[in-house]
Design a protein around this motif. Sequence first.
Motif, PDB file in Angstrom:
ATOM      1  N   GLN A  10       0.945  -1.128   0.002  1.00  0.00           N
ATOM      2  CA  GLN A  10      -0.099  -0.056   0.017  1.00  0.00           C
ATOM      3  C   GLN A  10       1.067   1.345  -0.098  1.00  0.00           C
ATOM      4  O   GLN A  10       0.483   2.287  -0.551  1.00  0.00           O
ATOM      5  CB  GLN A  10      -0.907  -0.021   1.123  1.00  0.00           C
ATOM      6  N   ASP A  13       5.767   2.537  -4.113  1.00  0.00           N
ATOM      7  CA  ASP A  13       5.685   3.506  -5.194  1.00  0.00           C
ATOM      8  C   ASP A  13       5.268   2.470  -6.510  1.00  0.00           C
ATOM      9  O   ASP A  13       5.469   3.144  -7.541  1.00  0.00           O
ATOM     10  CB  ASP A  13       7.095   4.231  -5.438  1.00  0.00           C
ATOM     11  N   ASP A  14       5.405   1.064  -6.488  1.00  0.00           N
ATOM     12  CA  ASP A  14       5.207   0.184  -7.449  1.00  0.00           C
ATOM     13  C   ASP A  14       3.845   0.066  -8.013  1.00  0.00           C
ATOM     14  O   ASP A  14       3.461  -0.668  -8.838  1.00  0.00           O
ATOM     15  CB  ASP A  14       5.637  -1.395  -6.995  1.00  0.00           C
ATOM     16  N   GLU A  15       3.034   0.835  -7.048  1.00  0.00           N
ATOM     17  CA  GLU A  15       1.382   0.727  -7.504  1.00  0.00           C
ATOM     18  C   GLU A  15       1.115   1.410  -8.849  1.00  0.00           C
ATOM     19  O   GLU A  15       1.861   2.101  -9.357  1.00  0.00           O
ATOM     20  CB  GLU A  15       0.584   1.611  -6.619  1.00  0.00           C
ATOM     21  N   LEU A  16       0.111   0.858  -9.337  1.00  0.00           N
ATOM     22  CA  LEU A  16      -0.314   1.305 -10.805  1.00  0.00           C
ATOM     23  C   LEU A  16      -0.791   2.733 -10.770  1.00  0.00           C
ATOM     24  O   LEU A  16      -1.554   3.226  -9.795  1.00  0.00           O
ATOM     25  CB  LEU A  16      -1.140   0.552 -11.435  1.00  0.00           C
ATOM     26  N   GLN A  17      -0.321   3.584 -11.623  1.00  0.00           N
ATOM     27  CA  GLN A  17      -0.824   4.831 -11.458  1.00  0.00           C
ATOM     28  C   GLN A  17      -2.380   5.080 -12.228  1.00  0.00           C
ATOM     29  O   GLN A  17      -2.521   4.468 -13.232  1.00  0.00           O
ATOM     30  CB  GLN A  17      -0.231   6.042 -12.143  1.00  0.00           C
ATOM     31  N   ALA A  18      -3.199   5.991 -12.059  1.00  0.00           N
ATOM     32  CA  ALA A  18      -4.196   6.205 -12.576  1.00  0.00           C
ATOM     33  C   ALA A  18      -4.108   6.635 -14.179  1.00  0.00           C
ATOM     34  O   ALA A  18      -4.837   6.314 -15.221  1.00  0.00           O
ATOM     35  CB  ALA A  18      -5.218   7.217 -12.087  1.00  0.00           C
ATOM     36  N   GLU A  19      -2.856   7.226 -14.477  1.00  0.00           N
ATOM     37  CA  GLU A  19      -2.822   7.699 -15.868  1.00  0.00           C
ATOM     38  C   GLU A  19      -1.170   7.638 -16.217  1.00  0.00           C
ATOM     39  O   GLU A  19      -0.313   8.023 -15.204  1.00  0.00           O
ATOM     40  CB  GLU A  19      -3.483   9.214 -15.913  1.00  0.00           C
ATOM     41  N   TYR A  20      -0.923   7.345 -17.095  1.00  0.00           N
ATOM     42  CA  TYR A  20       0.525   7.416 -17.520  1.00  0.00           C
ATOM     43  C   TYR A  20       0.780   8.323 -18.552  1.00  0.00           C
ATOM     44  O   TYR A  20       0.058   8.393 -19.716  1.00  0.00           O
ATOM     45  CB  TYR A  20       1.104   6.021 -18.031  1.00  0.00           C
TER      46      TYR A  20
END
Length: 80
Positions: A10, A13-20
């Motif tokens: 949680q 920083d490896d989490e998926l971003q909402a937009e790239y």
Amino acid sequence: MNETHAEKSQNSDDELQAEYGFDYQKAKPNRFALRSGTQQLTVVVLDEDVAQVFTTPESVNKVLRALIESMPQAAKGETA
């Protein structure tokens, strides 16, 4: 106290971003993808000693075409 695996993921920083953001100006076409309306390409991997002699696709095709012309007519349609 040690963080558990769930807590680490949680906060990671490896989490998926909402937009790239993608810079399309730096994009290159996939040279191995088939293009509609063009001839189909077959990719062949050459052994290192052969690749040192035939360094371009044109040189490989030239020699293979000469070999095909020298083959007996019945053998041209056969595949190995």
